[in-house]
Design a protein around this motif. Structure first.
Motif, PDB file in Angstrom:
ATOM      1  N   PHE A 220      44.913  44.291  47.365  1.00 63.22           N
ATOM      2  CA  PHE A 220      45.605  43.012  47.285  1.00 63.22           C
ATOM      3  C   PHE A 220      45.586  42.533  45.832  1.00 63.22           C
ATOM      4  CE2 PHE A 220      43.730  43.645  51.426  1.00 63.22           C
ATOM      5  CZ  PHE A 220      44.815  43.431  52.269  1.00 63.22           C
ATOM      6  N   GLU A 221      46.523  43.066  45.052  1.00 65.58           N
ATOM      7  CA  GLU A 221      46.513  42.817  43.610  1.00 65.58           C
ATOM      8  C   GLU A 221      46.668  41.345  43.283  1.00 65.58           C
ATOM      9  OE1 GLU A 221      48.663  44.401  39.503  1.00 65.58           O
ATOM     10  OE2 GLU A 221      48.899  45.502  41.372  1.00 65.58           O
ATOM     11  N   ASP A 222      47.483  40.624  44.051  1.00 65.14           N
ATOM     12  CA  ASP A 222      47.702  39.208  43.748  1.00 65.14           C
ATOM     13  C   ASP A 222      46.405  38.409  43.888  1.00 65.14           C
ATOM     14  OD1 ASP A 222      47.726  39.724  46.501  1.00 65.14           O
ATOM     15  OD2 ASP A 222      49.049  38.044  46.960  1.00 65.14           O
ATOM     16  N   VAL A 223      45.617  38.746  44.878  1.00 65.52           N
ATOM     17  CA  VAL A 223      44.336  38.064  45.080  1.00 65.52           C
ATOM     18  C   VAL A 223      43.398  38.353  43.910  1.00 65.52           C
ATOM     19  CG1 VAL A 223      42.266  37.947  46.529  1.00 65.52           C
ATOM     20  CG2 VAL A 223      44.542  38.081  47.584  1.00 65.52           C
ATOM     21  N   ILE A 224      43.375  39.601  43.475  1.00 65.63           N
ATOM     22  CA  ILE A 224      42.490  40.001  42.384  1.00 65.63           C
ATOM     23  C   ILE A 224      42.901  39.322  41.079  1.00 65.63           C
ATOM     24  CG2 ILE A 224      41.744  41.979  41.000  1.00 65.63           C
ATOM     25  CD1 ILE A 224      42.043  43.629  43.651  1.00 65.63           C
ATOM     26  N   VAL A 225      44.195  39.293  40.796  1.00 69.95           N
ATOM     27  CA  VAL A 225      44.678  38.660  39.562  1.00 69.95           C
ATOM     28  C   VAL A 225      44.288  37.183  39.537  1.00 69.95           C
ATOM     29  CG1 VAL A 225      46.733  37.920  38.297  1.00 69.95           C
ATOM     30  CG2 VAL A 225      46.565  40.273  39.129  1.00 69.95           C
ATOM     31  N   GLU A 226      44.541  36.472  40.616  1.00 76.48           N
ATOM     32  CA  GLU A 226      44.248  35.043  40.636  1.00 76.48           C
ATOM     33  C   GLU A 226      42.754  34.773  40.509  1.00 76.48           C
ATOM     34  OE1 GLU A 226      46.364  32.458  40.416  1.00 76.48           O
ATOM     35  OE2 GLU A 226      47.741  34.135  40.063  1.00 76.48           O
ATOM     36  N   THR A 227      41.961  35.584  41.186  1.00 69.37           N
ATOM     37  CA  THR A 227      40.508  35.410  41.106  1.00 69.37           C
ATOM     38  C   THR A 227      40.000  35.704  39.705  1.00 69.37           C
ATOM     39  OG1 THR A 227      40.288  36.034  43.436  1.00 69.37           O
ATOM     40  CG2 THR A 227      38.295  36.129  42.077  1.00 69.37           C
ATOM     41  N   TYR A 228      40.492  36.783  39.110  1.00 69.49           N
ATOM     42  CA  TYR A 228      40.050  37.162  37.762  1.00 69.49           C
ATOM     43  C   TYR A 228      40.491  36.145  36.724  1.00 69.49           C
ATOM     44  CZ  TYR A 228      38.484  41.856  39.189  1.00 69.49           C
ATOM     45  OH  TYR A 228      37.819  42.909  39.739  1.00 69.49           O
ATOM     46  N   LYS A 229      41.671  35.566  36.881  1.00 69.02           N
ATOM     47  CA  LYS A 229      42.131  34.543  35.940  1.00 69.02           C
ATOM     48  C   LYS A 229      41.153  33.376  35.893  1.00 69.02           C
ATOM     49  CE  LYS A 229      47.160  35.234  35.931  1.00 69.02           C
ATOM     50  NZ  LYS A 229      48.477  34.684  36.379  1.00 69.02           N
ATOM     51  N   LYS A 230      40.716  32.951  37.065  1.00 66.14           N
ATOM     52  CA  LYS A 230      39.791  31.820  37.137  1.00 66.14           C
ATOM     53  C   LYS A 230      38.413  32.208  36.614  1.00 66.14           C
ATOM     54  CE  LYS A 230      42.117  29.879  41.205  1.00 66.14           C
ATOM     55  NZ  LYS A 230      41.984  29.628  42.667  1.00 66.14           N
ATOM     56  N   ARG A 231      37.944  33.362  37.055  1.00 69.79           N
ATOM     57  CA  ARG A 231      36.574  33.764  36.739  1.00 69.79           C
ATOM     58  C   ARG A 231      36.411  34.127  35.270  1.00 69.79           C
ATOM     59  NH1 ARG A 231      34.517  38.616  40.283  1.00 69.79           N
ATOM     60  NH2 ARG A 231      34.847  37.035  41.892  1.00 69.79           N
ATOM     61  N   PHE A 232      37.288  34.989  34.776  1.00 64.56           N
ATOM     62  CA  PHE A 232      37.109  35.527  33.430  1.00 64.56           C
ATOM     63  C   PHE A 232      37.763  34.674  32.361  1.00 64.56           C
ATOM     64  CE2 PHE A 232      37.031  39.653  35.981  1.00 64.56           C
ATOM     65  CZ  PHE A 232      35.659  39.565  36.176  1.00 64.56           C
TER      66      PHE A 232
END
Length: 243
Positions: A220-232
């Motif tokens: 689920f690339e969209d989930v990973i991108v959004e999570t990484y944007k916030k986290r990193f």
């Protein structure tokens, strides 16, 4: 006969992704429950996994809803334990490990070697802001372990399930320049991996593992991108502010 399987997973988690890839490839039926890692259900640790981590499997017992796991089911955890368990379940119908003891050992060596060289370095890249190029020795090691064609030990196996989730998340992070490292270094390394002839075998392997239906149905690339944007994104901003 294979009994009921309930998988407790999280789309963001590479360890959980390992198990779901193996389940998809096995062809076994299973229920899936998405665990919110930031707000885990109160019942999860006492009823499923005392370590309160994903992945976990409830195996056997009566047919219940995932959020009401039966005490009669066996609870299993830890990603590599689970993918070997899944391989054992289908060993006679759809082998997910080679039959040769030597090839099985090579599959485990592939996983252990790559994971030990990649994991700590990648954590330093995305969390501390280390240079992303630090992962190149791990990529080169992976290439050196791969046969000339095919997967980790020829045919697809749980060795591929074990490393693919980490490669996929690293690819997402690099091509979107997501990490605590200096801005632009992620995309620069991604371009190198995509164009340098030195990494041709890596590119072919990554193409092969990610074009499989099991991957497409569980990534689920969209989930990973959004999570990484916030986290990193926050980690990068904090690092820049301290510089």
């Amino acid at each position: 006969m294979v009994e009921r399987i309930t998988l407790y997973s999280a789309k963001i988690c590479p360890w959980a992704h390992r198990t779901e890839l193996a389940l998809k490839e096995s062809g076994l039926d299973y229920k899936r429950f998405e665990v919110d890692l930031q707000n885990k259900p109160e019942w999860y640790a006492p009823k499923v996994n005392p370590a309160s981590k994903v992945p976990a499997i409830a195996y056997g017992g009566p047919d219940t809803e995932p959020d009401s796991p039966s005490p009669e089911s066996t609870k299993l955890a830890e990603s590599y334990v689970l993918i070997e368990f899944i391989a054992d379940l289908v060993a006679s119908t759809k082998p997910l490990l080679p039959s040769s003891p030597v090839a099985r050992a090579q599959a485990r060596f592939f996983v252990e070697t790559f994971t030990s060289k990649f994991g700590g370095v990648w954590y330093g890249v995305v969390q501390r802001g280390d240079d992303p190029a630090g992962i190149l020795p791990a990529i080169e090691t992976l290439q050196n372990l791969l046969p000339a064609e095919g997967y980790a030990v020829g045919e697809w196996s749980i060795a591929d399930a074990a490393v693919t989730p980490f490669l996929a998340r690293a690819s997402v992070a690099l091509k979107n320049d997501l990490g605590a490292y200096d801005q632009g270094k992620g995309t620069k390394l991604w371009e190198t991996l995509q164009s340098d002839a030195k990494y041709a075998r890596f590119r072919k392997y990554y193409e092969d593992v990610t074009k499989r239906d099991s991957f497409k149905e569980t990534f689920f690339e969209d989930v990973i991108v959004e999570t990484y944007k916030k986290r990193f994104g926050q980690l990068r901003a904090e690092r820049v502010a301290k510089a």
